[in-house]
Design a protein around this motif. Structure first.
Motif, PDB file in Angstrom:
ATOM      1  N   THR C  96       0.080  49.282 -18.357  1.00 50.62           N
ATOM      2  CA  THR C  96      -0.191  49.925 -19.855  1.00 50.62           C
ATOM      3  C   THR C  96       1.352  50.384 -20.241  1.00 50.62           C
ATOM      4  N   GLY C  97       1.884  50.982 -19.303  1.00 53.22           N
ATOM      5  CA  GLY C  97       3.169  51.750 -19.439  1.00 53.22           C
ATOM      6  C   GLY C  97       4.275  50.579 -20.028  1.00 53.22           C
ATOM      7  N   VAL C  98       4.098  49.457 -19.018  1.00 60.02           N
ATOM      8  CA  VAL C  98       4.773  48.346 -19.465  1.00 60.02           C
ATOM      9  C   VAL C  98       4.766  47.717 -20.961  1.00 60.02           C
ATOM     10  N   ASN C  99       3.216  47.514 -21.134  1.00 62.25           N
ATOM     11  CA  ASN C  99       2.701  47.229 -22.425  1.00 62.25           C
ATOM     12  C   ASN C  99       3.479  48.027 -23.546  1.00 62.25           C
ATOM     13  N   THR C 100       3.473  49.444 -23.322  1.00 61.48           N
ATOM     14  CA  THR C 100       3.843  50.134 -24.110  1.00 61.48           C
ATOM     15  C   THR C 100       5.305  49.749 -24.708  1.00 61.48           C
ATOM     16  N   ALA C 101       6.203  49.668 -23.563  1.00 62.76           N
ATOM     17  CA  ALA C 101       7.462  49.221 -23.596  1.00 62.76           C
ATOM     18  C   ALA C 101       7.461  47.755 -24.692  1.00 62.76           C
ATOM     19  N   LEU C 140      -1.164  42.067 -26.747  1.00 63.24           N
ATOM     20  CA  LEU C 140      -2.749  41.941 -26.882  1.00 63.24           C
ATOM     21  C   LEU C 140      -3.285  41.217 -25.708  1.00 63.24           C
ATOM     22  N   ALA C 141      -2.594  40.306 -25.057  1.00 63.02           N
ATOM     23  CA  ALA C 141      -2.896  39.608 -23.773  1.00 63.02           C
ATOM     24  C   ALA C 141      -3.222  40.440 -22.885  1.00 63.02           C
ATOM     25  N   VAL C 142      -2.012  41.346 -22.492  1.00 61.48           N
ATOM     26  CA  VAL C 142      -2.232  42.256 -21.503  1.00 61.48           C
ATOM     27  C   VAL C 142      -3.202  43.201 -21.559  1.00 61.48           C
ATOM     28  N   GLN C 143      -3.700  43.630 -23.103  1.00 61.43           N
ATOM     29  CA  GLN C 143      -4.830  44.507 -23.123  1.00 61.43           C
ATOM     30  C   GLN C 143      -6.045  43.683 -22.825  1.00 61.43           C
ATOM     31  N   GLY C 144      -6.208  42.514 -23.091  1.00 60.55           N
ATOM     32  CA  GLY C 144      -7.343  41.913 -23.000  1.00 60.55           C
ATOM     33  C   GLY C 144      -7.569  41.580 -21.498  1.00 60.55           C
ATOM     34  N   VAL C 148     -10.986  42.933 -19.299  1.00 61.25           N
ATOM     35  CA  VAL C 148     -11.836  42.034 -18.565  1.00 61.25           C
ATOM     36  C   VAL C 148     -11.715  42.949 -17.308  1.00 61.25           C
ATOM     37  N   ARG C 149     -10.919  43.430 -16.675  1.00 52.59           N
ATOM     38  CA  ARG C 149     -11.036  43.926 -15.335  1.00 52.59           C
ATOM     39  C   ARG C 149     -11.774  45.244 -15.418  1.00 52.59           C
ATOM     40  N   LEU C 150     -11.212  46.048 -16.323  1.00 49.08           N
ATOM     41  CA  LEU C 150     -11.959  47.362 -16.498  1.00 49.08           C
ATOM     42  C   LEU C 150     -13.618  47.045 -16.549  1.00 49.08           C
ATOM     43  N   THR C 172     -10.133  50.021 -31.376  1.00 52.71           N
ATOM     44  CA  THR C 172      -9.525  50.123 -32.955  1.00 52.71           C
ATOM     45  C   THR C 172      -8.105  49.793 -33.191  1.00 52.71           C
ATOM     46  N   HIS C 173      -7.224  50.238 -32.240  1.00 49.04           N
ATOM     47  CA  HIS C 173      -5.987  50.107 -32.197  1.00 49.04           C
ATOM     48  C   HIS C 173      -5.550  48.533 -31.978  1.00 49.04           C
ATOM     49  N   GLY C 174      -6.432  48.057 -31.113  1.00 50.24           N
ATOM     50  CA  GLY C 174      -6.201  46.437 -30.837  1.00 50.24           C
ATOM     51  C   GLY C 174      -6.610  45.732 -32.055  1.00 50.24           C
ATOM     52  N   LEU C 175      -7.775  46.127 -32.873  1.00 53.83           N
ATOM     53  CA  LEU C 175      -7.938  45.222 -33.996  1.00 53.83           C
ATOM     54  C   LEU C 175      -6.857  45.406 -35.042  1.00 53.83           C
TER      55      LEU C 175
END
Ligand code: HEA
Ligand code: HEA
Ligand code: CUA
Ligand SMILES: [Cu+2]
Lengths: 596, 223, 228
Positions: C96-101, C140-144, C148-150, C172-175
């Motif tokens: 998620t850190g990478v995703n933040t970047a 979004l893809a990384v989040q998705g 799925v994993r979680l 909510t943020h994702g939406l």
């Protein structure tokens, strides 16, 4: 550029019925749509209140007229599981249905009567007209705001017809009572209540965004902040309140809906949730909300008093500042609804202090109103009478708030009829009387005809008297220990001596309801009358009365108005007429006097 | 108006009631002054031909004094109310004095289940006694009430003891009172808790010292 | 959103200048005019276009919505002795850190897009917009994938307060990101169809504001929800 010009043209060539009356983007039409919505809902909300009152006076007796329905019919209704049979089985109110009656009475009155009329109608109608703008900043958003509100209303009404009946957790919907269907027996009703509240919130937010933007950016030339009528100030502040409070309610509602449908436990202690979280979120919204319910009416009164006193409002800037401070304080007092909720008792002290502090700006407003009448030349027209009613009732409702705001005395008074008395003095004595004042005042501008003054005055007297007869005795009931939200006071031996009072209140409530028939007659009679489009019937200064003719080809004004002075220049010494419309330039010397 | 208050039998009741009277006199005065001014102005300054209204904007410092002085008075009154109220609040709600009598009131839809600890003085032991809707306490002794709920929020209301406290599920909340007079008094639920909220009702019986001993002996004959 | 802007009140007034009231250069709708009048120094936000102001108000409301959810989250985060509660899956902090970047980078490409629009460089504009949208989609893809994993590890809405707050807040943020990406895609479509026109700048600026909001909220959520 081209597109907007085209739109402007489209409104010029008379659009069809649908565009004129249904999906109109004209703020004046949208205001009327909100008015109709609110008035019809007022009828429903009032009807529910009268059913509540009936039950309290004559517990567990058949509702009036229900004996006309034969037993056979009732049986059939019961068997078919119809919604009528659920709400009033055999013409009686059941404990379950009583709870949803007052829940829906409150919800409808707050979200579908007072907010649509005070914020929706007067906000839409007055903001562009009084600041001299051609329309709202976002007319389409404005139209959507109404239709979103209407959709929210429909969802809310649908709740009456679903199995299990409508929400029955009180308008405050405290969790966990509202978080699981088993606790109330209501499943879909509470879902729809929450969904509807969310939708209504979206509708209000659309309106707020529009109002704020319009007031900031669309004022006519010369309409400085401190030349705005106080109605505009109040509506602007209201919009800001809604903008910051409503999303929090929406967040809370979403979480509650998740608890009910997705198996989460935000508010359910069994799953690690926190019931008080709902209360904090609800009242963080709820207290600013009660100021939403009065601020526009406050502005309306500030505008009506000077017109019929022929005097400037006393302390114009102080009024604006007081309204802002009330709004600001409104965000840090929510805990006064939760003194004995089980939250940390030391928090109560802080909430108590801030709550009582609100009496300072509130007193400023009250005193400035009264000072406005000092050495005035008062005309007792119907709008003026209603405005004066507001002033006198705010004093009672506000002062009873002090009993509740002081934490130790609230221990006893909390959840008794003293609270019910307190807030009805304000929501009826302020918001509803303020609504009436506004309707009588701006009817000529809205519909081109005047309402009947004599009938209006009778309506005022009847309403004012019966209203006090209904709600004043509730203070005594509360002090006597009478709890709110109880279905049958006779279940409590210690309340038996108070029962005659309940009967008295109910009789008065029916009279109060009947008094509103006078208004209905006046309203429809007025609508059916001949349009005169009298331009400035009250000889007022604000821009809406200068906009002529009633329906310019597009926009609101034939030429963009230019504002020369504040809205309250009445009886300026040395002037030949005792009012000075904001768009009329005064000769140099007078202009300087008016500015000073 | 305050004569409608139910009889007070709480040790701290006087303090609450006198605050109530204080607020009553303050707001009563404010009410009379403001409404009277309103009515007098309405009569004096009704429209009369040939008498124009004065032009008073209230923006000058001299005029504003008419409101600023009363505002200062109101601010002082507000602060003194807070000043008077806070100690009472703290006494009633914040700190619980040492007590020999402990009862647990467990709320559920739609009853008060009163748990008595019995001779060992401990809750949750075998000698506990449970009674529905009947709270028995001795007079002139500090009673500590432990409040619990099984389902939704209820609120224990003892009008005569000036006691009210919401009862939350998933939490224990302690409250206290000291009754100064014997007798039987109402014990309703004050928070909407479902269709049976109306009628969720019990009684508190305040016993004299001897009566209370007798009652205890009757309930726990073995000890 | 874009369609709402079409119906702004008639800007006709500036188009037909009235004597003594020369129109301002098109930024303010209505007939506000600052010349000589007291409004210039009085206006709290001189020059802020109506649409932008409306957007700002919308974002304020959005901010309060997040504040509501965050407030609820904090109650649980600090109300529980151990957080995350025992026996709950850990959140992927590094990924998620990478995703933040990635999301922050998309903020930068958005700035470039706005700059390109201001300098009227259609090619750069189109490239930056598409880059922004792609970064958003990647986020979004990384989040998705994470979700799925979680879920497969047993963290769901119903698995307890930890999962519930996580999915509510992050969802909510994702939406919001989904909404913002959709908006960006619409804009890039419009850009592809017609060549860049100055009239198109307003929707772009609004979209930029929305994007900055969505990007700006994220680091806060990351710190609060993922780092403990
Ligand atoms: C529109 C509505 C409105 C308004 C304006 C107010 C205004 C105020 N309210 Fe009220 N209130 C409600 C609507 C409103 N309220 C509702 C709906 C509830 C119940 C919700 C529910 O539980 O269902 C409620 C409940 C409520 C409670 C919780 C009671 C409880 O449940 O135990 C409290 C407690 O502090 C309170 C206090 C106040 C105070 C101090 C003000 C102040 O703003 C009042 C200020 C005004 C004045 C003080 C009068 C003018 C001043 C003077 C004349 C000068 C002299 C004054 C002094 C010397 C003090 N209100
Ligand atoms: C704006 C808010 C508002 C208004 C106006 C009212 C108005 C009234 N309320 Fe309401 N009430 C609340 C808000 C309001 N109430 C709230 C928030 C609660 C708390 C609920 C809870 O505990 O959860 C409550 C609770 C409440 C209770 C307590 C129930 C309980 O605790 O058990 C009672 C009991 O007497 C009551 C009575 C009344 C009465 C008799 C009126 C009367 O004033 C109504 C009179 C009006 C009419 C009879 C309608 C007349 C019709 C028209 C004017 C229509 C004109 C139409 C056209 C021209 C088309 N209300
Ligand atoms: Cu238990 Cu009300
Ligand atoms: Cu409040």
């Amino acid at each position: 550029m081209n597109e907007t010009a085209a739109v402007a043209h489209a409104t010029h060539e008379s659009p069809g019925f649908v565009r004129t009356y249904l999906f109109s983007t004209d703020h004046k039409m949208i205001a009327k749509q909100f008015l109709w919505l609110g008035l019809i809902m007022m009828l429903l909300g009032g009807l529910l209140a009268l059913m509540v009152r009936w039950e309290l006076a004559w517990p567990e007796t058949q509702l009036p007229l229900m004996n006309l329905i034969s037993e056979k019919t009732w049986e059939a209704l019961n068997e078919s599981g119809s919604w009528i049979a659920r709400m009033i089985p055999n013409g009686f109110i059941s404990p379950e249905s009583y709870n949803s009656l007052f829940t829906m009475h409150a919800t409808i009155m707050v979200f579908l009567v007072v907010m649509p009329i005070l914020v929706g109608t007067f906000g839409n109608f007055l903001i562009p007209l009084q600041i001299g703008a051609p329309d709202m900043a976002f007319p389409v958003l404005n139209m959507l705001s109404f239709w979103t509100t209407a959709l929210g209303g429909l969802v809310m009404l649908a709740g009456f017809f679903v199995p299990g009946g409508h929400a029955a957790g009180g308008w405050t919907a405290y969790a966990p009572l509202s978080a699981q269907a088993i606790y109330t027996g209501v499943n879909w009703g509470q879902h729809l209540w929450l969904i509807s509240l969310f939708i209504l919130g979206v509708g209000s937010l659309m309106g707020s965004i529009n109002y704020i933007t319009t007031v900031i950016n669309m004022r006519a030339r010369g309409m400085t902040w401190f030349r705005m009528p106080l109605t505009i100030w109040s509506l602007f502040i209201t919009a800001v309140l809604l903008l910051f409070a409503l999303p929090v309610l929406q967040a809370a509602a979403v979480l509650l809906l998740f608890d009910r449908t997705l198996g989460t436990s935000f508010y359910l202690p069994a799953g690690g949730g926190e019931p008080l979280l709902w209360q904090h979120l609800f009242w963080f919204f709820g207290h600013p909300e009660v100021y939403v319910l009065i601020l526009p009416a406050m502005g309306i009164v500030c505008d009506i008093l000077p017109v019929f006193s022929r005097k400037p409002i006393f302390g114009y800037k102080a009024m604006a500042v007081a309204m802002i401070s009330i709004a600001f304080l409104g965000f840090i007092v929510w805990g006064h609804h939760m003194f004995i909720s089980g939250m940390n008792p030391s928090l109560a002290v802080g909430f108590s202090i801030t709550t009582i502090l609100i009496s300072v700006p509130a007193a400023l407003i009250t005193m400035n109103w009264i000072a406005t009448l000092f050495r005035a030349s008062i005309r007792f027209t119907t709008p003026m009478l209603f405005a004066l009613g507001v002033v006198s009732m705010f004093i009672i409702g506000g002062l009873s708030g002090i009993f509740l705001g002081l934490a130790p005395t609230d221990i006893f008074l909390h959840d008794t009829y003293f609270v019910v008395a307190h807030f009805h003095y304000i929501v009826f004595g302020f918001s509803i009387l303020g609504i009436f004042a506004g309707i009588y005042f701006w009817f000529p501008k809205m519909f081109g005809r005047k309402l009947n003054e004599t009938l209006g005055k009778i309506h005022f007297l009847a309403t004012f008297i019966t209203f006090n007869l209904v709600f004043f005795p509730m203070h005594m009931l509360g002090i006597g220990g009478h709890m709110r939200r109880i279905y049958n006071p006779l279940q409590y031996p210690f309340l038996e001596p108070l029962q005659p009072m309940n009967v008295f209140i109910t009789v008065s409530a029916f009279l109060l309801g009947a008094s509103q028939i006078l208004f209905m007659i006046n309203f429809f009679w007025g609508l059916a009358g001949k349009k005169t489009w009298e331009q400035n019937p009250w000889e007022a200064n604000t821009l809406e009365w200068t906009a002529a003719p009633p329906r310019p080809p597009h926009g609101n004004f034939l030429t963009p108005p230019i504002v020369h002075h504040g809205p309250y220049v009445y009886s300026l010494p040395g002037s030949t007429q005792d009012w000075a419309p904001q768009n009329e330039e005064l000769p140099g010397k007078l202009a300087r006097a008016a500015a000073g | 108006m305050l004569s409608w208050l139910p009889e007070n039998i709480a040790s701290y009741g006087d303090k609450i009631d006198s605050l109530m009277y204080l607020v009553y006199y303050i707001t009563g005065t404010a009410f009379v002054v403001t409404e009277l001014a309103l009515i007098i102005f309405l009569i004096l300054y009704r429209r009369k031909p040939g008498r124009p209204a004065a032009y008073i904007t209230g923006n000058r410092a001299r005029q504003a004094l008419w409101t600023l002085v009363p505002l200062a008075v109101i601010l002082a009154i507000d602060l003194s109310l807070d000043f008077k109220g806070t100690p009472v609040w703290n006494e009633v709600k914040a700190a619980i004095p040492p007590s020999n009598v402990l009862v647990q009131v467990q709320a559920k839809q739609f009853n008060w289940e009163v748990h008595y600890p019995g001779p060992d003085g401990k809750l949750g032991t075998a000698d506990d006694l449970v009674m529905d809707n009947q709270l028995h306490v001795p007079v002139n002794q500090v009673v500590k009430v432990r409040l619990k709920s099984q389902d939704v929020i209820h609120s224990l209301f003892l009008p005569n003891l000036r006691f009210k406290q919401d009862v939350l599920p998933g939490r224990e909340i302690d409250g206290w009172f000291k009754a100064t007079k014997t007798g039987t008094y109402p014990m309703p639920c004050a928070e909407l808790c479902g269709f049976g909220h109306s009628g969720m009702y019990g009684q508190i019986t305040v016993h004299s010292a001897e009566d209370y001993q007798a009652w205890v002996r009757q309930q726990w004959p073995s000890s | 959103m874009t369609s709402l802007l079409k119906d702004q009140p008639p800007r006709a007034a500036p188009a037909q200048p009235l004597p003594g009231a020369p129109p301002p250069p098109g930024r303010r709708p209505g007939w506000g005019d600052d010349e000589g009048g007291p409004r210039r120094d009085d206006s709290p936000m001189p020059g802020m276009a109506t649409a932008q102001l409306g957007m700002l108000m919308f974002l304020a409301a959005e901010g309060m919505l997040f504040a509501g959810f965050i407030g609820a989250f904090l109650v649980f985060r600090f109300g529980n002795a151990s957080w995350p509660p025992p026996m709950q899956p850990r959140l992927p902090v590094a990924v998620t850190g990478v995703n933040t970047a990635i999301l922050l980078l998309s903020g930068y490409t958005m700035i470039r897009a706005l700059r390109a629009a201001a300098r009227r460089k259609p090619a750069q504009l189109r490239a930056s917009i598409i880059a922004t949208a792609l970064l958003g989609i990647l986020f979004l893809a990384v989040q998705g994938y994470e979700w799925v994993r979680l879920v497969s590890f047993g963290l769901t809405m119903a698995s307890g307060i930890y999962g519930a707050t996580f999915y509510t807040l992050i969802g909510t943020h994702g939406l919001h990101v989904v909404g913002a990406v959709t908006w960006l895609l619409i804009i890039s479509l419009l850009l592809a169809r017609s060549r860049f026109r100055p009239a198109r700048r307003l929707p772009l600026e609004l979209c930029g504001m929305y994007w900055f909001f969505v990007v700006g909220v994220w680091p806060l959520l990351y710190v609060l929800v993922y780092l403990h």
